[in-house]
Design an enzyme around this catalytic site. Structure first.
Site, PDB file in Angstrom:
ATOM      1  N   SER A  46      -5.869  -2.086   2.172  1.00 42.79           N
ATOM      2  CA  SER A  46      -5.114  -2.127   3.421  1.00 42.79           C
ATOM      3  C   SER A  46      -5.139  -3.570   3.906  1.00 42.79           C
ATOM      4  CB  SER A  46      -5.755  -1.190   4.445  1.00 42.79           C
ATOM      5  OG  SER A  46      -4.919  -1.085   5.570  1.00 42.79           O
ATOM      6  N   GLU A  47      -3.960  -4.147   4.174  1.00 43.19           N
ATOM      7  CA  GLU A  47      -3.901  -5.606   4.282  1.00 43.19           C
ATOM      8  C   GLU A  47      -4.559  -6.178   5.540  1.00 43.19           C
ATOM      9  OE1 GLU A  47      -1.223  -3.637   3.854  1.00 43.19           O
ATOM     10  OE2 GLU A  47       0.426  -4.193   5.201  1.00 43.19           O
TER      11      GLU A  47
END
Lengths: 222, 233
Positions: A46-47
């Site tokens: 998840s960035e």
């Protein structure tokens, strides 16, 4: 019949491999996490700075300090790691993520993708999408094949401002799975019950149709 | 304050020197890990004409969103600003300027700013509106655009724990942009949930070394959740 959102996610899940690090975009791509084949390990990136994202928390587990890129509360799996946004995009831009799945408004035969901005409507921003498409080698775009009015979203040239240039090679729509090569879409699979003629009529960009176009297969077991 | 002791006891002191027209880099992603009390203090001070560098701009009534109420922000540098009706209104009326920046490029601009690197090349945004007007270079057959780094007059940061010397650790994904912001402020202010004595934090586990930090203050936090998603237990 056009694929449902769940079926699109199920078909994408067939592209997963054991040991893959995967970034799933918001919307349909997120659903892919529900269809990881049994016995296979993948780690979700998840960035906002999380590798090893787990399912949503139970009411007791909710923690305001633990969210995903969609700002949803999440959990971590054993073996997860957490890091800064710069580190997160170093792994994205540096090509370390094995598979990226994201949505789009349009793609074209040159592998261009438009997914963040419709002129005249409010522009909310690109978030991490431009970095993801520029950094990843292995990208699957999930989208509907045509608009509600029947206008194709698989084009000779994107009409909307681009998210990335020449970076898309694989597209899964509600009607078909296609690859992009040498300035054309190549029809690889069709959704069950969808005719080649329908796909041809809804694809504005150059489309190469092989002699045999198999129907998609799904792993029912996941 | 003596030696390396950076602890201040009031929010007035924490943001002393912040003036109209300055650039403020803020940590946080959505409402996660935002320096909520420092933002509230900026509202209280009433400084105007600010350029705020932050991935998002809070929501209506919370986080950076409260600085829009008295039009304190002149320009936002962000990757995504979609959760905020007042923001939308001021953007459409032209009162607010926005420089939309890809999230990874924004992170790297701040990282580079803190690391003394004035600019860098990235493939992100090449061939898109983000690349327009920017220098293009080709390396190994691929096109890259030049992006300039960002330094702030102030950086406002939310940590979990800090020691008196300004060594900081972050908790879970409340880390996000915070350690980058911490490096890139001419004056870096960190607010934390707990202040401990030097030596109490394991040196191996420090995220932000105290050299980057000018002021530390202990706050209490609401930690509002933007998208409360749960599964059945």
């Amino acid at each position: 019949m056009a694929l449902s959102r769940e079926q699109i996610a199920m078909r994408v899940a067939r592209e997963l491999q054991d040991g893959f690090y995967v970034n799933l975009g918001i919307g349909i791509p997120t659903l892919v996490a529900n269809y990881v084949p049994k016995g296979m390990q993948v780690m979700l990136q998840s960035e906002n700075g999380l590798l090893g994202m787990g399912p949503f928390p139970t009411e007791d587990e909710i923690d305001a300090d633990l969210i995903n890129a969609g700002k949803q509360t999440v959990t971590t799996i054993p073996g997860a790691s957490i890091f800064s946004s710069a580190e997160s995009f170093a792994m994205i831009r540096g090509g370390h993520v094995d598979l990226t799945v994201l949505g789009a408004f349009e793609v074209d035969v040159a592998g261009n993708i438009a997914s963040w901005m419709i002129p005249g409507k409010l522009i909310k921003g690109m978030g991490g999408a431009m970095d993801l498409v520029a950094g990843a080698d292995n990208i699957i775009v999930t989208m509907t094949h045509a608009s509600k009015n029947g206008e194709s979203k698989l084009l000779t040239r994107c009409s909307l401002p681009l998210t990335g240039a020449g970076c898309i090679k694989r597209v899964l729509t509600d009607l078909a799975y296609l690859e992009i090569d040498n300035g054309a879409f190549i029809l690889k699979e069709r959704a069950p019950g969808v005719s080649v003629e329908e796909i041809v009529s809804k694809t504005e960009g150059k489309l190469i149709v092989p002699d045999h176009v198999p129907e998609m297969q799904f792993d029912e077991e996941a | 304050m003596a030696g390396f002791d950076k602890v201040v006891s009031s929010y007035e002191e924490a943001l002393a020197g912040l003036q109209d027209g300055m650039t403020v880099i803020a940590g946080g992603f959505g409402l996660c890990g935002i320096p909520e009390n420092l933002i509230a203090q900026i509202k209280k001070m009433g400084v105007k004409g600010l350029t705020v560098v932050s991935n998002n701009c809070g929501v209506d009534g919370f986080g950076l969103g409260i600085l829009l109420e008295d039009r304190q922000i002149k320009k936002m540098v962000s990757s995504y600003v979609g959760e905020n009706a007042l923001f939308e209104k001021q953007l459409l009326s032209g009162e607010l300027e926005v420089e939309l920046t890809p999230q990874g490029t924004l992170a790297e601009k701040i990282r580079a700013g803190g690391a003394g690197i004035p600019a860098f090349y990235t493939a992100t945004g090449y061939g898109t509106p983000v690349g327009e007007g920017k220098e293009v270079r080709e390396f190994n057959g691929r096109h890259y655009i030049m992006e300039e780094s960002i330094v702030g007059d102030f950086a406002i940061v939310k940590g979990w724990k800090a020691d008196r010397y300004g060594n900081v650790v972050y908790r879970h994904t409340a880390q996000n942009f915070n350690p980058l912001a911490a490096t890139a402020g001419k004056i870096t202010v960190v607010e934390v949930e707990e202040i401990v004595e030097p030596g109490e934090l394991d040196p191996t586990h420090i995220h932000t070394p105290g050299i980057y930090v000018n002021r530390v203050i202990k706050g209490s936090f609401e930690k509002r959740i933007e998208q409360r998603t749960v599964r059945k237990g």
